[in-house]
Write an enzyme that holds these catalytic residues in place. Sequence first.
Site, PDB file in Angstrom:
ATOM      1  N   LYS A 122      37.578  27.685  27.966  1.00 18.80           N
ATOM      2  CA  LYS A 122      37.703  27.369  29.397  1.00 18.80           C
ATOM      3  C   LYS A 122      37.709  25.856  29.600  1.00 18.80           C
ATOM      4  CE  LYS A 122      36.041  29.650  32.749  1.00 18.80           C
ATOM      5  NZ  LYS A 122      35.162  30.288  33.765  1.00 18.80           N
ATOM      6  N   ARG A 132      33.854  30.811  25.808  1.00 17.27           N
ATOM      7  CA  ARG A 132      33.282  32.048  26.331  1.00 17.27           C
ATOM      8  C   ARG A 132      33.748  33.193  25.451  1.00 17.27           C
ATOM      9  NH1 ARG A 132      35.307  33.609  32.188  1.00 17.27           N
ATOM     10  NH2 ARG A 132      37.247  33.918  31.064  1.00 17.27           N
ATOM     11  N   ASP A 141      40.645  40.126  40.129  1.00 16.91           N
ATOM     12  CA  ASP A 141      40.960  39.444  38.867  1.00 16.91           C
ATOM     13  C   ASP A 141      39.702  38.950  38.164  1.00 16.91           C
ATOM     14  OD1 ASP A 141      41.226  37.597  41.254  1.00 16.91           O
ATOM     15  OD2 ASP A 141      41.100  36.107  39.665  1.00 16.91           O
ATOM     16  N   ASN A 142      38.535  39.104  38.813  1.00 21.01           N
ATOM     17  CA  ASN A 142      37.266  38.761  38.175  1.00 21.01           C
ATOM     18  C   ASN A 142      36.472  40.003  37.780  1.00 21.01           C
ATOM     19  OD1 ASN A 142      37.727  36.020  38.451  1.00 21.01           O
ATOM     20  ND2 ASN A 142      36.619  35.849  40.379  1.00 21.01           N
TER      21      ASN A 142
END
Length: 484
Positions: free
Chosen positions: A110, A173, A251-252
């Site tokens: 990220k 992540r 989308d999360n």
Amino acid sequence: MSGNDFRIEHRYLELPDSFYTRVQPSPLKDAKMVCFNHKLAEQMGFRADSESEWTGVGAGSELLEGMEPVAMKYTGHQFGAYNPDLGDGRGLLLWETVGPDGRRWDWHLKGAGMTPYSRFGDGRAVLRSTIREYLCSEAMHGLGIPTTRALFMVSAKDPVRRESIETAATLVRVAQSHIRFGHFEFAAHHEGPESVKTLLEHVISLHSPHLINLPDDDRYARWFEEVVERTARTIADWQAVGFCHGVMNSDNMSIIGDTFDYGPFAFLDDFDAGYISNHTDQGGRYAYNRQPQVGFENCRYLATALLPVMEEDDVRRGLRRYEVAYNERFLQNMRDKLGLAIEDEADLSLIMDTFSMMHEHHVDYTAFFRALSNLHSHGPGPVRDLFVDRSVADQWLERYEERLLNESRAHDEREYAMRRVNPKYVLRNYLAQQVIQEAQNGDYEPMKALLKVLERPYDEQPENEAYAALPPDWGKHLNISCSS
């Protein structure tokens, strides 16, 4: 890297090209390793004897053999409106590894720079948001709630413009899967039924192998039921610890039920049922008390995406599992928090009245349940001290003691069990803010100290008592934005 005991794969690349774009990371300057999760690395099958050897990977300046970075394409509903232009706007899936225990891990960098899905963003992540995600994903893991994990983070001197000029950072992540509800929405709305089916089979083969040999209709129906149930149970677990996600866009939402994408999150301080952790959420769509309903709505978006390849009756049946799974898990969670092992039909009334009381009297959520977990060993004082009006506490405690007469466990046995579900330590926003300020001055030791406390949130940790203190006035209800 030494002691390598994992297998390298990149199964996501088996999906059609439309699901991703190959992108090289944009390197950061003067990158520095600031935090490495050695325990997690060992679980994944490797040791990092020298943390610095991973700095280049985190900085985007080095790729290990087998890493083929891609930005994933997905869409989704943001604050209830469909957005077709989503995708990994600042993150790259580097590879997948399978550890010695057979668990699969996606590695996602990220803050790696711009991708075709960055829209108007710069593809970077800033130090404060990277620290917050690192802390919270590990805090949630310590609480036993399904979540993505933080493997390591690096900081750099590259300036990043947000509301002000900040410095860049990246996070590696990891999760069993980075596939979201939004991947299915993209397939259904833009690619067609065959693409939905391909994605469905891919997810089932990797994450639900027990369903592989069922006939198609049964396989899809069972899989959808399991996704819905996992989602409902995760959100029930959030409610039980007072966690507010803040940006529950579809989308999360992780397809395997992980807590995913930590933005403007918060753990409740003074209990407020309608608490909004994201200051850009003007209408309170993602307020604490709306999270269960939003979880269901997101499951409906997923259901719509699956209709091209599933029978409508199967989809409806699967959606009905949400309410059942949520209610069962929530009620059990709250019974456990109150130490009620023998079911009583009046328990739900007691639970909801407890929430109403805490809301009306602004009682600290975490401190209340932890104090209750020591009621007979420490006396009623710690509970009463959380109330301005002690008589309210006394009335509630009288009702609670009366309910406990129906229980058969000894006090110490019950309270030991309660302390295993009522954390003493949660990631309050003011604690995160304090370590962020120190990190911005170059000192990461406070962050590492806080991480150690959050590893064992249910233990007493007498030497760390300060981390369990009620927040100072400046630390309550901190406004957190989506800008990261």
